[in-house]
Design a protein around this motif. Structure first.
Motif, mmCIF file in Angstrom:
data_model
loop_
_atom_site.group_PDB
_atom_site.id
_atom_site.type_symbol
_atom_site.label_atom_id
_atom_site.label_comp_id
_atom_site.label_asym_id
_atom_site.label_seq_id
_atom_site.Cartn_x
_atom_site.Cartn_y
_atom_site.Cartn_z
ATOM 1 N N TRP A 187 1.147 4.014 -3.137
ATOM 2 C CA TRP A 187 0.942 5.458 -2.985
ATOM 3 C C TRP A 187 2.135 6.233 -3.527
ATOM 4 O O TRP A 187 1.968 7.248 -4.214
ATOM 5 N N ARG A 247 -7.577 2.480 0.291
ATOM 6 C CA ARG A 247 -7.411 3.420 -0.815
ATOM 7 C C ARG A 247 -7.319 4.838 -0.281
ATOM 8 O O ARG A 247 -7.870 5.160 0.776
ATOM 9 N N ARG A 248 -6.616 5.645 -1.007
ATOM 10 C CA ARG A 248 -6.391 7.029 -0.606
ATOM 11 C C ARG A 248 -7.730 7.746 -0.441
ATOM 12 O O ARG A 248 -8.641 7.593 -1.247
ATOM 13 N N ASP A 262 0.827 -1.203 0.000
ATOM 14 C CA ASP A 262 0.000 0.000 0.000
ATOM 15 C C ASP A 262 0.863 1.255 0.000
ATOM 16 O O ASP A 262 0.626 2.200 -0.765
ATOM 17 N N PRO A 285 -3.527 4.630 -5.978
ATOM 18 C CA PRO A 285 -4.169 5.033 -4.720
ATOM 19 C C PRO A 285 -4.468 3.943 -3.707
ATOM 20 O O PRO A 285 -5.133 4.205 -2.714
ATOM 21 N N GLY A 286 -3.982 2.725 -3.910
ATOM 22 C CA GLY A 286 -4.228 1.731 -2.878
ATOM 23 C C GLY A 286 -4.120 0.313 -3.386
ATOM 24 O O GLY A 286 -3.629 0.046 -4.489
#
Length: 319
Positions: free
Chosen positions: A146, A187-188, A142, A151-152
């Motif tokens: 990023w 996720r972001r 993760d 995003p994840g």
């Protein structure tokens, strides 16, 4: 290491793979018959453990796995294919710790739909469990994702694989859907969530700036699920946030692992098909019945919490 995939959009995935290899989190599975056979034995051991609750060490008992368990643990007795066959889309690796192989993992080489790196075939050898290997690998993936603009991560598991379901929930992952299996994600833009479950009451909160915001309170009321959302949840629905989209489903999965009912009312049960891919607890209840019917049909040992109100019908009887 060359970047897998042909499209520019897939190049960050190759960079993520390379960074994880360079950092010692994973190591490539090379085109070697002995290594490939052991990797496949790990895959089979994972199926045996999750479908029959029998732990068979693939290092010491690979021959037994292939001869005794493979026809039973795979669907319709289909033999496992080589992990190298689909390497253009999913690349197999060894999980590493201290320079030693301690398990397996596979990573997607390109984005499918949502632009996240997908993790599969996550398995830790029995001799190396209890050291946080799998969780550390997911967290590292993760972080590296990023850093490369992805995003994840996401990972799928079966509802009936309860240790895995509880593991991903325990890591604080969110449930992003249940179309064919449960999909867990970081996720972001999603905050950390906090789930507290007692004997009859439970709460779902998010943690923002170190402070918990309670969003849902649930209660077990016989065959019905009490469900009260806070004004803050309604406010989230007016914001560009995935919290109101993923929160109810994440909470519902956690409740299901503790044997809470999932149907709030007859009217919402009639609308269960609307959330049969993601979202509301009634949609999850519908899919749980389907998932378990399929697994029983294949002869797998299903050991899951009993959800009050579910009929647990045969697959052909489920509407």
């Amino acid at each position: 290491m060359s970047a897998p995939g042909d499209d520019d959009a897939d190049r960050p995935m190759g960079a993520i793979h390379a960074a994880l290899v360079a950092g010692g989190t994973i190591a490539p599975l090379v085109m070697d018959d002995r290594q490939t056979c052991l990797w496949m034995d790990c895959e089979l051991a994972s199926l045996v453990e999750n479908r029959f609750f029998a732990r068979v060490d693939p290092v010491a008992r690979g021959a037994e796995l292939r001869a005794v368990w493979e026809p039973r643990a795979t669907r319709d007795g289909a033999l496992l294919g080589t992990p190298h066959a689909g390497a253009r889309y999913v690349r197999p690796y060894w999980l590493m710790q201290g320079g030693s192989r301690v398990g397996t993992i596979a990573l997607s080489t390109g984005a499918r739909g949502e632009r996240l790196i997908e993790v599969s075939s996550l398995y830790v050898l029995p001799a190396h469990r209890g050291r946080g290997v799998a969780g550390a690998a997911l967290r590292r993936a993760d972080v590296v994702a990023w850093a490369h603009g992805v995003p994840g991560v996401r990972v799928q598991t079966c509802w009936a694989w309860q240790p895995a379901v509880r593991f991903y929930l325990g890591l604080g992952m969110w449930v992003a859907g249940w179309t064919d299996a449960l999909v867990f994600t970081w996720r972001r833009g999603l905050p950390a969530h906090d789930i507290e479950i007692g004997e009859r009451e439970a709460t779902f909160s998010v943690v923002v700036d170190g402070r918990k915001e309670r969003l849902i309170r649930a209660s077990a009321e016989g065959d019905r699920l009490g469900w009260v959302e806070s004004p803050r949840m309604e406010a989230y629905r007016g914001e560009p946030s995935d919290v109101p989209y993923l929160g109810p489903g994440t909470f519902a999965v956690a409740l299901a692992t503790r044997g809470f009912p999932l149907v709030r009312s007859e009217g919402l049960w009639r609308e269960r098909h609307r959330s049969s891919n993601v979202g509301e607890p009634e949609g999850l209840a519908y899919k749980i019945e389907l998932f378990e019917a399929v697994d029983r049909g294949f002869g797998f040992d299903v050991r899951t919490p009993r959800i009050p109100g579910l009929l647990y019908r045969a697959y052909d009887d489920i509407d």
